[in-house]
Design a protein around this motif. Structure first.
Motif, mmCIF file in Angstrom:
data_model
loop_
_atom_site.group_PDB
_atom_site.id
_atom_site.type_symbol
_atom_site.label_atom_id
_atom_site.label_comp_id
_atom_site.label_asym_id
_atom_site.label_seq_id
_atom_site.Cartn_x
_atom_site.Cartn_y
_atom_site.Cartn_z
ATOM 1 N N ALA A 55 33.486 46.739 66.655
ATOM 2 C CA ALA A 55 34.867 47.223 66.604
ATOM 3 C C ALA A 55 35.784 46.041 66.298
ATOM 4 O O ALA A 55 35.500 44.907 66.694
ATOM 5 C CB ALA A 55 35.259 47.862 67.928
ATOM 6 N N LYS A 56 36.889 46.320 65.623
ATOM 7 C CA LYS A 56 37.839 45.253 65.330
ATOM 8 C C LYS A 56 38.869 45.166 66.445
ATOM 9 O O LYS A 56 39.432 46.183 66.874
ATOM 10 C CB LYS A 56 38.536 45.493 63.991
ATOM 11 N N HIS A 57 39.105 43.965 66.922
ATOM 12 C CA HIS A 57 40.019 43.731 68.036
ATOM 13 C C HIS A 57 41.355 43.191 67.534
ATOM 14 O O HIS A 57 41.398 42.142 66.882
ATOM 15 C CB HIS A 57 39.386 42.739 69.025
ATOM 16 N N VAL A 60 42.268 41.407 64.234
ATOM 17 C CA VAL A 60 42.059 39.970 64.067
ATOM 18 C C VAL A 60 40.591 39.642 63.822
ATOM 19 O O VAL A 60 40.244 38.959 62.854
ATOM 20 C CB VAL A 60 42.559 39.203 65.319
ATOM 21 N N SER A 61 39.716 40.117 64.717
ATOM 22 C CA SER A 61 38.297 39.749 64.610
ATOM 23 C C SER A 61 37.447 40.918 65.080
ATOM 24 O O SER A 61 37.932 41.859 65.712
ATOM 25 C CB SER A 61 37.994 38.507 65.454
ATOM 26 N N TYR A 62 36.149 40.822 64.781
ATOM 27 C CA TYR A 62 35.214 41.864 65.177
ATOM 28 C C TYR A 62 34.504 41.483 66.468
ATOM 29 O O TYR A 62 34.058 40.348 66.630
ATOM 30 C CB TYR A 62 34.184 42.109 64.070
ATOM 31 N N SER A 63 34.417 42.449 67.359
ATOM 32 C CA SER A 63 33.664 42.282 68.593
ATOM 33 C C SER A 63 32.395 43.137 68.506
ATOM 34 O O SER A 63 32.433 44.260 67.991
ATOM 35 C CB SER A 63 34.495 42.717 69.804
ATOM 36 N N TYR A 64 31.315 42.602 69.051
ATOM 37 C CA TYR A 64 30.025 43.272 68.965
ATOM 38 C C TYR A 64 29.479 43.562 70.360
ATOM 39 O O TYR A 64 29.760 42.839 71.321
ATOM 40 C CB TYR A 64 29.006 42.402 68.213
ATOM 41 N N GLY A 65 28.701 44.610 70.446
ATOM 42 C CA GLY A 65 28.013 44.937 71.683
ATOM 43 C C GLY A 65 26.732 45.679 71.379
ATOM 44 O O GLY A 65 26.441 46.011 70.224
ATOM 45 N N ARG A 66 25.967 45.956 72.419
ATOM 46 C CA ARG A 66 24.712 46.669 72.242
ATOM 47 C C ARG A 66 24.448 47.522 73.475
ATOM 48 O O ARG A 66 25.115 47.376 74.508
ATOM 49 C CB ARG A 66 23.553 45.699 72.027
ATOM 50 N N PHE A 67 23.480 48.417 73.331
ATOM 51 C CA PHE A 67 22.982 49.192 74.460
ATOM 52 C C PHE A 67 21.554 48.733 74.725
ATOM 53 O O PHE A 67 20.732 48.664 73.799
ATOM 54 C CB PHE A 67 23.028 50.687 74.164
ATOM 55 N N ASN A 68 21.255 48.436 75.972
ATOM 56 C CA ASN A 68 19.964 47.846 76.305
ATOM 57 C C ASN A 68 18.868 48.857 76.620
ATOM 58 O O ASN A 68 17.699 48.474 76.713
ATOM 59 C CB ASN A 68 20.122 46.888 77.490
ATOM 60 N N GLU A 69 19.237 50.123 76.808
ATOM 61 C CA GLU A 69 18.231 51.124 77.166
ATOM 62 C C GLU A 69 18.287 52.305 76.198
ATOM 63 O O GLU A 69 19.323 52.971 76.090
ATOM 64 C CB GLU A 69 18.454 51.626 78.601
ATOM 65 N N LEU A 70 17.207 52.525 75.497
ATOM 66 C CA LEU A 70 17.098 53.676 74.611
ATOM 67 C C LEU A 70 15.660 54.169 74.597
ATOM 68 O O LEU A 70 14.724 53.433 74.898
ATOM 69 C CB LEU A 70 17.558 53.347 73.194
ATOM 70 N N GLU A 176 29.230 54.502 60.045
ATOM 71 C CA GLU A 176 30.579 54.356 60.583
ATOM 72 C C GLU A 176 30.982 55.658 61.258
ATOM 73 O O GLU A 176 30.811 56.742 60.684
ATOM 74 C CB GLU A 176 31.572 54.032 59.463
ATOM 75 N N ILE A 177 31.503 55.540 62.476
ATOM 76 C CA ILE A 177 32.089 56.701 63.136
ATOM 77 C C ILE A 177 33.521 56.357 63.528
ATOM 78 O O ILE A 177 33.905 55.180 63.537
ATOM 79 C CB ILE A 177 31.286 57.128 64.384
ATOM 80 N N LYS A 178 34.297 57.361 63.844
ATOM 81 C CA LYS A 178 35.666 57.158 64.301
ATOM 82 C C LYS A 178 35.724 57.514 65.776
ATOM 83 O O LYS A 178 35.399 58.627 66.168
ATOM 84 C CB LYS A 178 36.634 57.999 63.474
ATOM 85 N N ARG A 179 36.152 56.558 66.588
ATOM 86 C CA ARG A 179 36.130 56.765 68.037
ATOM 87 C C ARG A 179 37.022 57.928 68.454
ATOM 88 O O ARG A 179 36.715 58.652 69.416
ATOM 89 C CB ARG A 179 36.526 55.479 68.772
ATOM 90 N N ARG A 180 38.116 58.159 67.727
ATOM 91 C CA ARG A 180 39.019 59.257 68.086
ATOM 92 C C ARG A 180 38.347 60.618 67.886
ATOM 93 O O ARG A 180 38.678 61.576 68.581
ATOM 94 C CB ARG A 180 40.315 59.170 67.285
ATOM 95 N N ASP A 189 45.195 52.075 67.398
ATOM 96 C CA ASP A 189 44.258 51.500 66.432
ATOM 97 C C ASP A 189 44.511 50.019 66.167
ATOM 98 O O ASP A 189 43.607 49.314 65.725
ATOM 99 C CB ASP A 189 44.330 52.270 65.109
ATOM 100 N N ASP A 190 45.746 49.549 66.403
ATOM 101 C CA ASP A 190 46.004 48.129 66.167
ATOM 102 C C ASP A 190 45.526 47.255 67.331
ATOM 103 O O ASP A 190 45.590 46.028 67.263
ATOM 104 C CB ASP A 190 47.481 47.868 65.863
ATOM 105 N N MET A 191 45.039 47.893 68.393
ATOM 106 C CA MET A 191 44.404 47.150 69.481
ATOM 107 C C MET A 191 42.884 47.209 69.365
ATOM 108 O O MET A 191 42.197 46.194 69.413
ATOM 109 C CB MET A 191 44.848 47.713 70.831
ATOM 110 N N ILE A 192 42.359 48.433 69.211
ATOM 111 C CA ILE A 192 40.932 48.655 69.001
ATOM 112 C C ILE A 192 40.790 49.554 67.777
ATOM 113 O O ILE A 192 41.371 50.643 67.736
ATOM 114 C CB ILE A 192 40.262 49.342 70.211
ATOM 115 N N SER A 193 40.039 49.121 66.785
ATOM 116 C CA SER A 193 39.933 49.882 65.544
ATOM 117 C C SER A 193 39.362 51.272 65.791
ATOM 118 O O SER A 193 38.500 51.461 66.652
ATOM 119 C CB SER A 193 39.063 49.137 64.535
ATOM 120 N N ASN A 194 39.875 52.229 65.029
ATOM 121 C CA ASN A 194 39.330 53.582 65.092
ATOM 122 C C ASN A 194 37.930 53.619 64.489
ATOM 123 O O ASN A 194 37.064 54.374 64.940
ATOM 124 C CB ASN A 194 40.257 54.555 64.365
#
Length: 207
Positions: A55-57, A60-70, A176-180, A189-194
């Motif tokens: 997601a874009k923060h 300014v920049s992109y933040s990354y994350g993951r899910f550890n259990e699938l 790509e998905i849209k969180r909304r 959206d200017d805080m956390i990208s859609n």
């Protein structure tokens, strides 16, 4: 010179006979991505599989994350309509390398993991596009919403890992998905990208 004139057409014919089969071979239909030797039902290996998000923060920049259990499974088959994919992700396993941020993501502002503990994908269609890529359509259930999505799924390989590792196959996609669209609209959206990018890389062990 007369001998050369006589041999010249024969030489051209010989070259043509040598080249044409090679050209035809390069245009031959590729081997199906899932060969009969690779066909089967594969249990997803959590250790060697990954679900990432981006997601874009603040624009300014992109933040990354993951899910550890699938968990889940996929079926590989050279027969049309026989391949399938089911994935289940534990929302509480979100990991962005920051406990404070992970706790916030688990809250009702984002994933609301107490009310919606799982993220699921189940395919409804698996169509071959080329010798390594499939168009996969399915239902993505996330944060209490279910949407139909279609992605290009790459077959990344299969091989026998021997008695310890077993026979393994791999799939990977990016979408790509849209969180909304999934009800996550607390922040502008200017805080956390859609737009949220998901990367899904799967390795499975054949049952």
């Amino acid at each position: 010179m007369r001998a050369f004139s006589f041999l010249h057409p024969l030489l051209l014919s010989a070259v043509a006979l040598a080249v044409v089969p090679a050209v035809l071979a390069t245009k031959a239909s590729p081997t199906p991505a899932f060969s009969p030797a690779e066909a089967g039902t594969y249990a997803i290996d959590n250790v060697h599989s990954t679900v990432l998000f981006r997601a874009k923060h603040m624009d300014v920049s992109y933040s990354y994350g993951r899910f550890n259990e699938l968990s889940g499974q996929f079926v590989l088959s050279p027969e049309e309509g026989k391949s399938s994919l089911q994935i289940k992700v534990v929302a509480n396993s979100v990991d962005t390398n920051s406990k404070k941020r992970d706790d916030h993501l688990r809250s009702p502002d984002f994933f609301n993991v107490k009310q919606f503990p799982e993220i699921r994908f189940e395919s409804t269609k698996f169509e071959k596009k080329d010798d390594t890529t499939y168009a996969v359509t399915g239902k993505l259930s996330f944060h209490g919403e279910t949407k139909e999505v279609t992605v290009d799924m790459d077959f990344t390989g299969a091989r026998d890992g021997g008695p310890q590792m077993g026979f393994r196959g791999g799939l990977e996609t990016q979408l790509e998905i849209k969180r909304r669209d999934y009800g996550m609209d607390t922040y502008p959206d200017d805080m956390i990208s859609n737009d949220i990018r998901l990367t899904i890389a799967l390795e499975g062990v054949r049952k």
